[in-house]
Enzyme design. Structure first.
Site: not given
Ligand code: 5GP
Length: 191
Positions: A106, A109, A137, A165
């Protein structure tokens, strides 16, 4: 946009991507993937739960005989900041050795979740391993990871809808929106 039948719209401060913008992009991604993987044995892995709606739409734009498997991973606990703890909650049903694998996410980040996930999948020796994410992002990245297919670059805001969510809610919004900060402040204060 607010409706007394669907009051969750009232928790959204701003619509970042409309239903129409998403639909156009998903169709483009599906077309590109269909071209890139023509003649290959392609397996898609949908990362639950956030990518479920994106994957459901995407596969219908891929004109190839693909398979679809699911994996559930915990990255965020309660709240909107990454915990750094990544766990496999549900593993794949089928082996991926020797197959061309495309992970459907999805949002990327910090990249921590994806890095962990790719390491785990790579050890299972797929023929190739690539990533398709709806949202990215890049300003938040903490590890060097670049998705191979990316729908939209978005700013550093916490978004919900179209599968994403907050505390298990808002996944059914048809667009990608920014939640009003008071919503999660209110929720966290109440826990
Ligand atoms: P990362 O490990 O890249 O920081 O995070 C990835 C996961 O964090 C994504 O698969 C998602 O579940 C959650 N996530 C990151 N940013 C967002 C956001 O803006 N909104 C939501 N709902 N989930 C996020």
């Amino acid at each position: 946009m607010s409706s007394r039948f669907w009051p969750i719209h009232e928790d959204v401060a701003e619509i970042l991507l409309t239903q129409e913008q998403i639909a156009v992009k998903v169709a483009e991604l599906g077309k590109q993937i269909s071209q890139d993987y023509e003649g290959k044995d392609l397996g898609l892995i949908c990362i639950l739960k956030g990518a479920s709606i994106f994957a459901a739409d995407l596969v219908r734009h891929i004109e190839l005989p693909i398979s679809l498997d699911f994996m559930a991973i915990s990255s965020y606990g309660m709240g909107t900041k990454t915990s750094g703890v990544v766990r496999i909650l549900k593993d794949l049903d089928h082996p991926i050795q020797g197959r061309h694998i495309l992970v459907v996410e999805d949002i990327v980040d910090t990249g921590l979740t994806l890095k962990y996930l790719l390491e785990s999948l790579r050890s299972r020796q797929p023929a190739s391993l690539h990533v398709c994410t709806l949202l990215d992002k890049p300003s938040r990245r903490r590890v060097e990871i670049e998705p191979d297919y990316n729908g939209f670059h978005i700013p550093d805001k916490f978004v919900v809808g179209y599968g994403l969510d907050f505390d298990e809610r808002y996944r059914n919004l048809p667009y990608i929106g920014v939640l009003k900060p008071e919503v999660y402040q209110r929720e966290l204060a109440g826990k």
